[in-house]
Scaffold this motif. Structure first.
Motif, PDB file in Angstrom:
ATOM      1  N   PRO A 167      17.375  19.517  93.278  1.00 48.06           N
ATOM      2  CA  PRO A 167      17.020  19.060  91.928  1.00 48.06           C
ATOM      3  C   PRO A 167      15.566  18.607  91.840  1.00 48.06           C
ATOM      4  CG  PRO A 167      18.375  17.425  93.038  1.00 48.06           C
ATOM      5  CD  PRO A 167      18.364  18.630  93.921  1.00 48.06           C
ATOM      6  N   VAL A 168      14.968  18.837  90.681  1.00 48.24           N
ATOM      7  CA  VAL A 168      13.612  18.343  90.419  1.00 48.24           C
ATOM      8  C   VAL A 168      13.656  17.024  89.659  1.00 48.24           C
ATOM      9  CG1 VAL A 168      12.602  20.646  90.489  1.00 48.24           C
ATOM     10  CG2 VAL A 168      13.449  19.742  88.312  1.00 48.24           C
ATOM     11  N   ALA A 169      14.811  16.663  89.123  1.00 50.51           N
ATOM     12  CA  ALA A 169      14.987  15.379  88.438  1.00 50.51           C
ATOM     13  C   ALA A 169      16.446  14.970  88.572  1.00 50.51           C
ATOM     14  CB  ALA A 169      14.603  15.466  86.963  1.00 50.51           C
ATOM     15  N   THR A 170      16.681  13.680  88.801  1.00 49.25           N
ATOM     16  CA  THR A 170      18.033  13.143  88.940  1.00 49.25           C
ATOM     17  C   THR A 170      18.196  11.958  88.015  1.00 49.25           C
ATOM     18  OG1 THR A 170      18.199  13.861  91.238  1.00 49.25           O
ATOM     19  CG2 THR A 170      19.708  12.133  90.531  1.00 49.25           C
ATOM     20  N   TYR A 171      19.297  11.955  87.274  1.00 51.74           N
ATOM     21  CA  TYR A 171      19.603  10.881  86.335  1.00 51.74           C
ATOM     22  C   TYR A 171      20.907  10.237  86.788  1.00 51.74           C
ATOM     23  CZ  TYR A 171      16.162  13.443  83.619  1.00 51.74           C
ATOM     24  OH  TYR A 171      15.011  14.087  83.210  1.00 51.74           O
ATOM     25  N   PRO A 172      20.836   9.109  87.514  1.00 53.88           N
ATOM     26  CA  PRO A 172      22.047   8.546  88.140  1.00 53.88           C
ATOM     27  C   PRO A 172      22.896   7.742  87.169  1.00 53.88           C
ATOM     28  CG  PRO A 172      20.131   7.242  88.726  1.00 53.88           C
ATOM     29  CD  PRO A 172      19.612   8.404  87.927  1.00 53.88           C
ATOM     30  N   ILE A 198      29.550   6.488  76.723  1.00 53.78           N
ATOM     31  CA  ILE A 198      28.537   7.533  76.628  1.00 53.78           C
ATOM     32  C   ILE A 198      27.282   6.987  77.294  1.00 53.78           C
ATOM     33  CG2 ILE A 198      27.112   8.961  75.106  1.00 53.78           C
ATOM     34  CD1 ILE A 198      29.262   8.628  72.956  1.00 53.78           C
ATOM     35  N   HIS A 199      26.746   7.749  78.241  1.00 52.33           N
ATOM     36  CA  HIS A 199      25.504   7.331  78.888  1.00 52.33           C
ATOM     37  C   HIS A 199      24.391   8.264  78.444  1.00 52.33           C
ATOM     38  CE1 HIS A 199      23.510   4.683  81.709  1.00 52.33           C
ATOM     39  NE2 HIS A 199      22.768   5.725  82.085  1.00 52.33           N
ATOM     40  N   ILE A 200      23.238   7.685  78.160  1.00 59.76           N
ATOM     41  CA  ILE A 200      22.114   8.429  77.587  1.00 59.76           C
ATOM     42  C   ILE A 200      20.886   8.222  78.461  1.00 59.76           C
ATOM     43  CG2 ILE A 200      20.621   8.676  75.559  1.00 59.76           C
ATOM     44  CD1 ILE A 200      22.946   7.285  73.980  1.00 59.76           C
ATOM     45  N   TRP A 201      20.189   9.333  78.738  1.00 62.48           N
ATOM     46  CA  TRP A 201      18.903   9.265  79.405  1.00 62.48           C
ATOM     47  C   TRP A 201      17.837   9.901  78.512  1.00 62.48           C
ATOM     48  CZ3 TRP A 201      23.334  11.023  81.781  1.00 62.48           C
ATOM     49  CH2 TRP A 201      23.802  10.296  82.879  1.00 62.48           C
ATOM     50  N   ARG A 202      16.666   9.299  78.490  1.00 63.10           N
ATOM     51  CA  ARG A 202      15.510   9.942  77.878  1.00 63.10           C
ATOM     52  C   ARG A 202      14.910  10.858  78.942  1.00 63.10           C
ATOM     53  NH1 ARG A 202      13.274   5.593  75.674  1.00 63.10           N
ATOM     54  NH2 ARG A 202      12.111   5.140  77.594  1.00 63.10           N
ATOM     55  N   ASP A 205      11.274  10.218  80.853  1.00 61.67           N
ATOM     56  CA  ASP A 205      10.980   9.170  81.827  1.00 61.67           C
ATOM     57  C   ASP A 205      12.218   8.541  82.449  1.00 61.67           C
ATOM     58  OD1 ASP A 205      11.973   7.718  79.719  1.00 61.67           O
ATOM     59  OD2 ASP A 205      10.103   6.682  79.252  1.00 61.67           O
ATOM     60  N   GLY A 206      13.397   9.051  82.118  1.00 67.83           N
ATOM     61  CA  GLY A 206      14.629   8.521  82.703  1.00 67.83           C
ATOM     62  C   GLY A 206      15.112   7.230  82.090  1.00 67.83           C
ATOM     63  N   GLY A 207      14.474   6.743  81.025  1.00 67.89           N
ATOM     64  CA  GLY A 207      14.975   5.562  80.331  1.00 67.89           C
ATOM     65  C   GLY A 207      16.411   5.772  79.913  1.00 67.89           C
ATOM     66  N   GLU A 208      17.259   4.734  80.070  1.00 66.78           N
ATOM     67  CA  GLU A 208      18.686   4.957  79.874  1.00 66.78           C
ATOM     68  C   GLU A 208      19.351   3.882  79.032  1.00 66.78           C
ATOM     69  OE1 GLU A 208      20.822   4.803  83.671  1.00 66.78           O
ATOM     70  OE2 GLU A 208      19.010   3.952  84.546  1.00 66.78           O
ATOM     71  N   LEU A 209      20.508   4.248  78.526  1.00 68.02           N
ATOM     72  CA  LEU A 209      21.286   3.397  77.632  1.00 68.02           C
ATOM     73  C   LEU A 209      22.746   3.795  77.779  1.00 68.02           C
ATOM     74  CD1 LEU A 209      21.559   1.494  75.078  1.00 68.02           C
ATOM     75  CD2 LEU A 209      21.229   3.561  73.711  1.00 68.02           C
ATOM     76  N   THR A 210      23.639   2.799  77.769  1.00 64.69           N
ATOM     77  CA  THR A 210      25.076   3.068  77.801  1.00 64.69           C
ATOM     78  C   THR A 210      25.721   2.532  76.532  1.00 64.69           C
ATOM     79  OG1 THR A 210      25.184   2.968  80.210  1.00 64.69           O
ATOM     80  CG2 THR A 210      27.236   2.682  79.023  1.00 64.69           C
ATOM     81  N   MET A 211      26.501   3.378  75.862  1.00 60.86           N
ATOM     82  CA  MET A 211      27.330   2.950  74.742  1.00 60.86           C
ATOM     83  C   MET A 211      28.760   2.871  75.267  1.00 60.86           C
ATOM     84  SD  MET A 211      24.739   4.845  72.804  1.00 60.86           S
ATOM     85  CE  MET A 211      25.382   6.274  72.046  1.00 60.86           C
TER      86      MET A 211
END
Length: 342
Positions: A167-172, A198-202, A205-211
């Protein structure tokens, strides 16, 4: 309130296998059955164009953008069908194949195969594959007009460039991903999860948010064509989140109430904010899903009564036709009201 105006019925056919998935592109509609029967139908009349069997059963089906090829996936492998000559290539890998997605150019298709994603050309030749994930790949989606592939498995969404196994990018995210949705703009990556969130990544830059706080697991997510609206299950209400501007952080969704249990979601092509949903009660509802303000509870603007069986799948055949599959084998095509009439 919903109205009594009916959506005209274009055709009604029955299939012998219990439907689990639909796909519609151009002049074709494909339906996959639980026991592995895949049928290709004519959009205008419902006549059968082709059919084949996927050993071990089917889970998903997807027509290529030009309707020239089809992929079907199932518990034991996958199959590719070519319209030009009717050739079907079945690959019994023995690996769970839960998802498939065509790149925008229609020349490549990504297929989940156990812990890997395989990228194939349109006739099934493997071009490259990802490294093994921590567990079975549950969903995948193309980004950046097919230049990047997002792959969901337990613990993370990983993105791969063309021909890159690693992978070139990982969103954990520690949890089991059940559904993956990437905004058409490529700006947002969203997963629906077993832990009722629901988990959200931008993506930038990998900024994240969980609903969180959904009463049930979130297993269906869908962005509309603008990338500004995300529809999700996970509750008796369909929730619709606003991703315009800076995204949904600090906002509340619109709630669409019709079904006790949601079984299908499909945005109408275009930018009108029209959504179709199906329920275990057999009802199909059409919505102005972006009307009102945050926290608004909306009612359907049209309802289609079913056959008594639950809705298995929905697929828009362009902006004017809606295909519906019920679990008793009924497949129907409805004419959709114009955008102004709806």
């Amino acid at each position: 309130m919903s109205t009594a105006v009916e959506c005209p019925l274009a055709w009604d056919v029955a299939v012998d296998d219990a439907p689990v998935a639909l796909s519609a592109r151009g002049d074709l509609v494909a339906v996959a059955g639980a026991e592995g029967t895949v049928q290709v139908l004519d959009t205008a009349l419902g006549a059968e164009i082709a059919s084949f069997e996927l050993p071990g059963g089917a889970l998903k089906v997807a027509l290529s953008p030009d309707a020239g090829h089809l992929v079907a996936t199932g518990p034991l492998g996958y199959a590719l069908w070519r319209r030009a000559d009717g050739r079907t290539r079945v690959r019994e890998s023995g690996s769970w194949s839960a998802a498939a997605a065509w790149a925008e150019d229609g020349e490549r298709v990504a297929v989940a195969s156990g812990r890997r994603a395989l990228v194939l050309n349109a006739v099934g030749k493997q071009l490259w594959r990802t490294e093994p994930a921590a567990s079975t790949v549950t969903d995948l989606a193309w980004m950046r007009r097919g230049r990047r592939l997002a792959v969901a498995a337990y613990g993370a969404v990983r993105c791969h460039e063309r021909h890159t196994e690693n992978p070139v990018a990982t969103y954990p995210y520690v949890g089991s991903h059940l559904a993956l949705a990437v905004a058409p703009t490529g700006r947002w990556i969203c997963s629906g999860n077993q832990d009722a969130s629901i988990h959200i990544w931008r993506a930038r830059d990998g900024g994240e948010l969980t609903m969180s706080g959904y009463p049930e697991k979130v297993s269906r997510l869908a962005f509309d064509d603008t990338g500004f609206w995300l529809a999700a299950d996970g509750a008796p209400d369909v929730t619709v989140w606003d991703f315009s501007g800076t995204g949904p952080a600090g906002t509340a969704p619109r709630s669409l109430r019709c079904h006790e249990t949601i079984t299908a979601l499909a945005w109408r092509p275009g930018s009108g904010g029209h959504l179709a949903s199906g329920g275990a009660d057999g009802t199909v509802a059409l919505w102005h899903a972006t009307a009102g303000r945050p926290q608004a509870r909306l009612r359907p603007v049209r309802e289609i009564d079913g056959t008594g069986a639950g809705v298995a799948a929905l697929a828009w055949a362009g902006p004017h036709l809606l295909a519906v599959a019920w679990r008793d084998g009924s497949i129907r095509m409805y004419g959709a009201p114009s955008r102004t009439a709806l």
